[in-house]
Design an enzyme around this catalytic site. Structure first.
Site, PDB file in Angstrom:
ATOM      1  N   HIS A   1     -14.993 -12.537   3.948  1.00  0.00           N
ATOM      2  CA  HIS A   1     -14.059 -13.320   4.489  1.00  0.00           C
ATOM      3  C   HIS A   1     -14.377 -14.195   5.562  1.00  0.00           C
ATOM      4  CE1 HIS A   1     -11.974 -11.230   1.431  1.00  0.00           C
ATOM      5  NE2 HIS A   1     -10.617 -12.156   1.862  1.00  0.00           N
TER       6      HIS A   1
ATOM      7  N   ASP B   1      -7.587 -15.326  -4.920  1.00  0.00           N
ATOM      8  CA  ASP B   1      -7.240 -14.275  -3.740  1.00  0.00           C
ATOM      9  C   ASP B   1      -6.320 -13.575  -4.218  1.00  0.00           C
ATOM     10  OD1 ASP B   1      -7.919 -13.608  -1.066  1.00  0.00           O
ATOM     11  OD2 ASP B   1      -6.645 -15.211  -0.104  1.00  0.00           O
ATOM     12  N   ASP B   2      -5.009 -13.661  -3.962  1.00  0.00           N
ATOM     13  CA  ASP B   2      -3.953 -12.707  -4.318  1.00  0.00           C
ATOM     14  C   ASP B   2      -2.764 -13.287  -5.400  1.00  0.00           C
ATOM     15  OD1 ASP B   2      -4.562 -10.503  -2.305  1.00  0.00           O
ATOM     16  OD2 ASP B   2      -4.461 -12.474  -1.119  1.00  0.00           O
TER      17      ASP B   2
ATOM     18  N   GLU C   1     -11.379 -17.580   8.624  1.00  0.00           N
ATOM     19  CA  GLU C   1      -9.786 -17.775   8.346  1.00  0.00           C
ATOM     20  C   GLU C   1      -9.118 -18.186   9.548  1.00  0.00           C
ATOM     21  OE1 GLU C   1      -7.806 -14.991   5.013  1.00  0.00           O
ATOM     22  OE2 GLU C   1      -9.480 -13.857   5.908  1.00  0.00           O
TER      23      GLU C   1
ATOM     24  N   PRO D   1     -11.589   1.003  -0.942  1.00  0.00           N
ATOM     25  CA  PRO D   1     -11.226   2.296  -1.334  1.00  0.00           C
ATOM     26  C   PRO D   1     -10.528   3.081  -0.008  1.00  0.00           C
ATOM     27  CG  PRO D   1     -13.620   1.637  -1.422  1.00  0.00           C
ATOM     28  CD  PRO D   1     -12.753   0.631  -0.995  1.00  0.00           C
ATOM     29  N   LYS D   2      -9.409   3.665  -0.463  1.00  0.00           N
ATOM     30  CA  LYS D   2      -8.536   4.323   0.605  1.00  0.00           C
ATOM     31  C   LYS D   2      -8.243   5.781   0.601  1.00  0.00           C
ATOM     32  CE  LYS D   2      -5.782   0.018  -0.054  1.00  0.00           C
ATOM     33  NZ  LYS D   2      -6.661  -0.574  -0.883  1.00  0.00           N
TER      34      LYS D   2
ATOM     35  N   HIS E   1       0.759  -1.169   0.029  1.00  0.00           N
ATOM     36  CA  HIS E   1       0.115  -0.065  -0.095  1.00  0.00           C
ATOM     37  C   HIS E   1       0.817   1.293   0.007  1.00  0.00           C
ATOM     38  CE1 HIS E   1      -3.657  -2.653   1.733  1.00  0.00           C
ATOM     39  NE2 HIS E   1      -3.610  -2.416   0.337  1.00  0.00           N
TER      40      HIS E   1
HETATM   41  P1  IMP Z   1      -6.775  -3.967  -1.862  1.00  0.00           P
HETATM   42  O1  IMP Z   1      -8.084  -3.961  -0.975  1.00  0.00           O
HETATM   43  O2  IMP Z   1      -6.966  -3.631  -3.074  1.00  0.00           O
HETATM   44  O3  IMP Z   1      -5.679  -3.254  -1.170  1.00  0.00           O
HETATM   45  O4  IMP Z   1      -6.284  -5.527  -1.630  1.00  0.00           O
HETATM   46  C1  IMP Z   1      -5.513  -5.920  -0.607  1.00  0.00           C
HETATM   47  C2  IMP Z   1      -6.030  -6.017   0.619  1.00  0.00           C
HETATM   48  O5  IMP Z   1      -6.955  -7.130   0.509  1.00  0.00           O
HETATM   49  C3  IMP Z   1      -5.351  -6.409   2.164  1.00  0.00           C
HETATM   50  O6  IMP Z   1      -4.915  -5.278   2.886  1.00  0.00           O
HETATM   51  C4  IMP Z   1      -6.336  -7.265   2.952  1.00  0.00           C
HETATM   52  O7  IMP Z   1      -7.222  -6.248   3.701  1.00  0.00           O
HETATM   53  C5  IMP Z   1      -7.158  -7.803   1.944  1.00  0.00           C
HETATM   54  N1  IMP Z   1      -6.753  -9.307   1.538  1.00  0.00           N
HETATM   55  C6  IMP Z   1      -6.084  -9.907   0.755  1.00  0.00           C
HETATM   56  N2  IMP Z   1      -5.605 -11.199   1.125  1.00  0.00           N
HETATM   57  C7  IMP Z   1      -6.575 -11.478   2.202  1.00  0.00           C
HETATM   58  C8  IMP Z   1      -6.737 -12.394   2.945  1.00  0.00           C
HETATM   59  O8  IMP Z   1      -6.180 -13.656   2.586  1.00  0.00           O
HETATM   60  N3  IMP Z   1      -7.439 -12.425   3.750  1.00  0.00           N
HETATM   61  C9  IMP Z   1      -8.042 -11.233   4.233  1.00  0.00           C
HETATM   62  N4  IMP Z   1      -7.857 -10.299   3.652  1.00  0.00           N
HETATM   63  C10 IMP Z   1      -7.103 -10.267   2.692  1.00  0.00           C
HETATM   64 ZN    ZN Z   2      -9.440 -12.612   0.225  1.00  0.00          ZN
END
Ligand code: IMP
Ligand code: ZN
Length: 361
Positions: free
Chosen positions: A222, A300-301, A225, A99-100, A65
């Site tokens: 979510h 997810d990522d 977890e 949204p940040k 970020h």
């Molecule tokens: P953004 O919302 O585009 O900034 O994507 C990153 C954000 O997604 C992280 O800061 C987390 O809040 C969320 N995130 C990503 N992977 C996970 C996860 O495995 N569990 C929970 N939240 C996640």
């Molecule tokens: Zn996720």
């Protein structure tokens, strides 16, 4: 498992900042290093490491970020992430992001989302459908590069889910939901609750989530977890349209989940790399699949965990002994669980029907 790539696929659980190319992150980090804002050599190995436990993942997101949260970069990563999913033959993508607000960059939650929308509109390697869900709008955008308009890989439907981060206040969560309500005409189709599951309380977000529900905005959470029986029960009882992960449910929760038929977004590599689940041998995918419970394979990522949706399909196929036809059917079934309108579902059904013939299934 090369056959997973040409297959059309639907991605319903992808975080924008978790899906960035390593090469882009390194380039941006190097630039910040040159400006003296960070020490590049300190962050390079953090970016390139791919196995990290759940808590470490959130430390990495704090670093990401810092690197990405300005308007120009948000637009750039959005464009690249969409191009990467399209190149993997994802035909429908629900991309989620929080949204940040970043005062040092004159960024509000709204201007962050404008940058995301600008990124979507700047994609030019593939036709993008970002139609509003309520009515046709001036900003709905669709364009195509010459000769790329036929079949899989030539068009991607993109919709946005706005995520509430568990670190946020009740007010910030409400602001996000208000933006989702307002931006339904601009491709926003739902709300997500995400972030470090060891942080924040379900009750903080409940008013915003209830408001979203009242406004008819679909919600995914979510859920499970980490072991937290009280929260897991409260989340299922809330009746979200979908949940993500569902790793730490107890017998009673499984029964409730199955009775309520809440679709589960399954992220195999993420669960294993974060050590939330020990291995595919003990992953709940097998039981849910056998029970015919609605489930969707997701990444997810894909940046943070070095994966792709095709790689997730290949992993599920080999780990659970599923063949090409079963995997195609699983991908096709995801149409039922998207948050976009009936018009999109109809289009996707046609895309899958034509792929079924082409791929000789
Ligand atoms: P953004 O919302 O585009 O900034 O994507 C990153 C954000 O997604 C992280 O800061 C987390 O809040 C969320 N995130 C990503 N992977 C996970 C996860 O495995 N569990 C929970 N939240 C996640
Ligand atoms: Zn996720």
């Amino acid at each position: 498992m090369e056959w997973c790539v040409p297959m059309p696929k639907i991605e319903l659980h992808a975080h924008l900042n978790g899906s960035i190319r390593d090469s882009t992150l390194l380039e941006l980090a190097r630039e910040l290093g040159e400006k003296g804002a960070i020490v590049f050599s300190d962050v390079e190995h953090v970016i390139l490491k791919s196995d990290r436990a759940l808590n470490e993942v959130f430390k990495l997101f704090d670093l990401i970020h810092i690197i990405t949260t300005d308007h120009k970069t948000v637009a750039r990563i959005t464009k690249e992430v969409i191009e990467d999913f399209a190149a993997d033959n994802v035909v429908y993508l629900e991309l989620r992001t929080t949204p940040k607000r970043n005062d040092s960059k004159a960024m509000s939650k709204r201007s962050y989302l404008e940058a995301v929308l600008e990124g979507i509109r700047s994609v030019n390697s593939v036709e993008v459908d970002l139609s509003g869900e309520l009515k046709t709008d001036a900003f709905a955008h669709s364009h195509s590069a010459d000769g790329l308009c036929n079949g899989i890989g030539s068009k991607i439907y993109v919709r946005l889910l706005l995520s509430i981060d568990r670190r946020e206040t009740a007010e910030a969560a409400m602001e996000t939901v208000e933006l989702a309500v307002e931006l339904q005409d601009f491709g926003v189709v739902g709300i997500d609750l995400c972030g470090n599951p060891n942080v924040g309380q379900w009750l903080t977000f409940l008013p915003a989530l209830e408001y979203a529900k009242k406004q008819g905005i679909p919600i995914t959470l979510h859920c499970g977890e980490v072991p937290n029986p009280v929260e897991i029960y409260a989340m299922l009882d809330f009746l979200p349209k979908r949940i993500g992960h569902a790793c730490c449910l107890e017998d009673e929760d499984w029964k409730l989940l199955k009775r309520l038929e809440i679709p589960v977004e399954i992220c195999l590599t993420s669960n294993i790399k974060t050590e939330t689940i020990a291995s595919t041998d003990v992953h709940h995918f097998a039981d849910l699949y056998k029970s015919n419970h609605p489930l969707i394979l997701c990444t997810d990522d894909c940046g943070v965990f070095s994966t792709s949706l095709s790689a997730e399909y290949a992993l599920a196929s080999s780990a659970f002994g599923l063949g090409k036809r079963e995997m195609f059917h699983l991908a096709q079934k995801a149409i039922d669980f998207i948050f976009a309108s009936g018009r999109v579902k109809k289009d996707l059904k046609a895309i899958f029907a034509s792929a079924h013939t082409k791929l000789n299934l």
